[in-house]
Design a protein around this motif. Sequence first.
Motif, PDB file in Angstrom:
ATOM      1  N   ALA A  28       0.854  -1.200   0.000  1.00  0.00           N
ATOM      2  CA  ALA A  28       0.000   0.000   0.000  1.00  0.00           C
ATOM      3  C   ALA A  28       0.884   1.242   0.000  1.00  0.00           C
ATOM      4  CB  ALA A  28      -0.902  -0.004   1.227  1.00  0.00           C
ATOM      5  N   PRO A  29       0.422   2.315  -0.625  1.00  0.00           N
ATOM      6  CA  PRO A  29       1.227   3.547  -0.649  1.00  0.00           C
ATOM      7  C   PRO A  29       1.327   4.164   0.749  1.00  0.00           C
ATOM      8  CG  PRO A  29      -0.934   3.945  -1.599  1.00  0.00           C
ATOM      9  CD  PRO A  29      -0.846   2.463  -1.322  1.00  0.00           C
ATOM     10  N   ASP A  30       2.447   4.819   0.999  1.00  0.00           N
ATOM     11  CA  ASP A  30       2.674   5.521   2.266  1.00  0.00           C
ATOM     12  C   ASP A  30       2.157   6.944   2.101  1.00  0.00           C
ATOM     13  OD1 ASP A  30       3.549   6.805   4.535  1.00  0.00           O
ATOM     14  OD2 ASP A  30       5.658   6.305   4.273  1.00  0.00           O
ATOM     15  N   GLY A  51       7.894  11.264   1.009  1.00  0.00           N
ATOM     16  CA  GLY A  51       7.701  12.706   0.865  1.00  0.00           C
ATOM     17  C   GLY A  51       6.630  13.294   1.771  1.00  0.00           C
ATOM     18  N   ASN A  52       6.074  12.509   2.665  1.00  0.00           N
ATOM     19  CA  ASN A  52       5.086  13.018   3.619  1.00  0.00           C
ATOM     20  C   ASN A  52       5.807  13.781   4.719  1.00  0.00           C
ATOM     21  OD1 ASN A  52       2.871  11.493   2.363  1.00  0.00           O
ATOM     22  ND2 ASN A  52       3.946   9.717   3.198  1.00  0.00           N
ATOM     23  N   SER A  53       5.348  14.995   5.020  1.00  0.00           N
ATOM     24  CA  SER A  53       6.027  15.851   5.999  1.00  0.00           C
ATOM     25  C   SER A  53       5.162  16.146   7.207  1.00  0.00           C
ATOM     26  CB  SER A  53       6.417  17.192   5.357  1.00  0.00           C
ATOM     27  OG  SER A  53       7.366  16.988   4.351  1.00  0.00           O
ATOM     28  N   THR A  54       5.828  16.281   8.331  1.00  0.00           N
ATOM     29  CA  THR A  54       5.141  16.719   9.542  1.00  0.00           C
ATOM     30  C   THR A  54       4.833  18.204   9.421  1.00  0.00           C
ATOM     31  OG1 THR A  54       7.205  17.326  10.637  1.00  0.00           O
ATOM     32  CG2 THR A  54       6.418  15.071  10.987  1.00  0.00           C
ATOM     33  N   LEU A  55       3.943  18.664  10.248  1.00  0.00           N
ATOM     34  CA  LEU A  55       3.768  20.105  10.391  1.00  0.00           C
ATOM     35  C   LEU A  55       5.016  20.628  11.086  1.00  0.00           C
ATOM     36  CD1 LEU A  55       0.038  20.286  11.550  1.00  0.00           C
ATOM     37  CD2 LEU A  55       0.977  20.857   9.290  1.00  0.00           C
ATOM     38  N   PRO A  56       5.389  21.887  10.859  1.00  0.00           N
ATOM     39  CA  PRO A  56       6.605  22.403  11.491  1.00  0.00           C
ATOM     40  C   PRO A  56       6.468  22.481  13.014  1.00  0.00           C
ATOM     41  CG  PRO A  56       5.845  23.883   9.750  1.00  0.00           C
ATOM     42  CD  PRO A  56       4.777  22.860   9.963  1.00  0.00           C
TER      43      PRO A  56
END
Length: 165
Positions: free
Chosen positions: A3-5, A76-81
């Motif tokens: 499954a895609p991340d 490429g998934n990023s957290t909020l700063p």
Amino acid sequence: MVAPDTTAPSSLTQALSADNQTITGTTEAGAIVKVSLKEQVIGSATANADGTYKVVLDKAYNNGEVFNITASDKAGNSTLPNTLVAPDTTALSTLSQTISQDGKLVSGTTEAGATVQVSFNGQVIGSATAGADGKYTISLNKAYRNGEILTVTASDKAGNSTSIR
């Protein structure tokens, strides 16, 4: 089938070292951690297999700088700063003063938001807060026109101060 991340790293911690030049913490293993200051990346690192990371900054930061830290996983998934504020241990770098012709006003420039006090013989005789542009004007308790030596002191919000006569 895999499954895609589509999920950002679930955690991101950070701490500034005592020398104010290294940020360490934990996040998802393999995530790229970026440290930004005023929207400019000033350092990055890849988290180890145990999720720990260490970002060495380009210099020591000790003037209340506000860092934004993000972690991005391999998809490429990023957290909020996350925000991290450096301590402010730097004395004010500018302080100018001029006394008016009538001896009743002192004006000048310093760090924006600094508290400025004028003293005579150890007693405060006027004070003001510098504006966003660093300018201030202080009304004195009386006219000073006989060669009195006045001391002007500016203090920032962290308590760092500088004085001139």
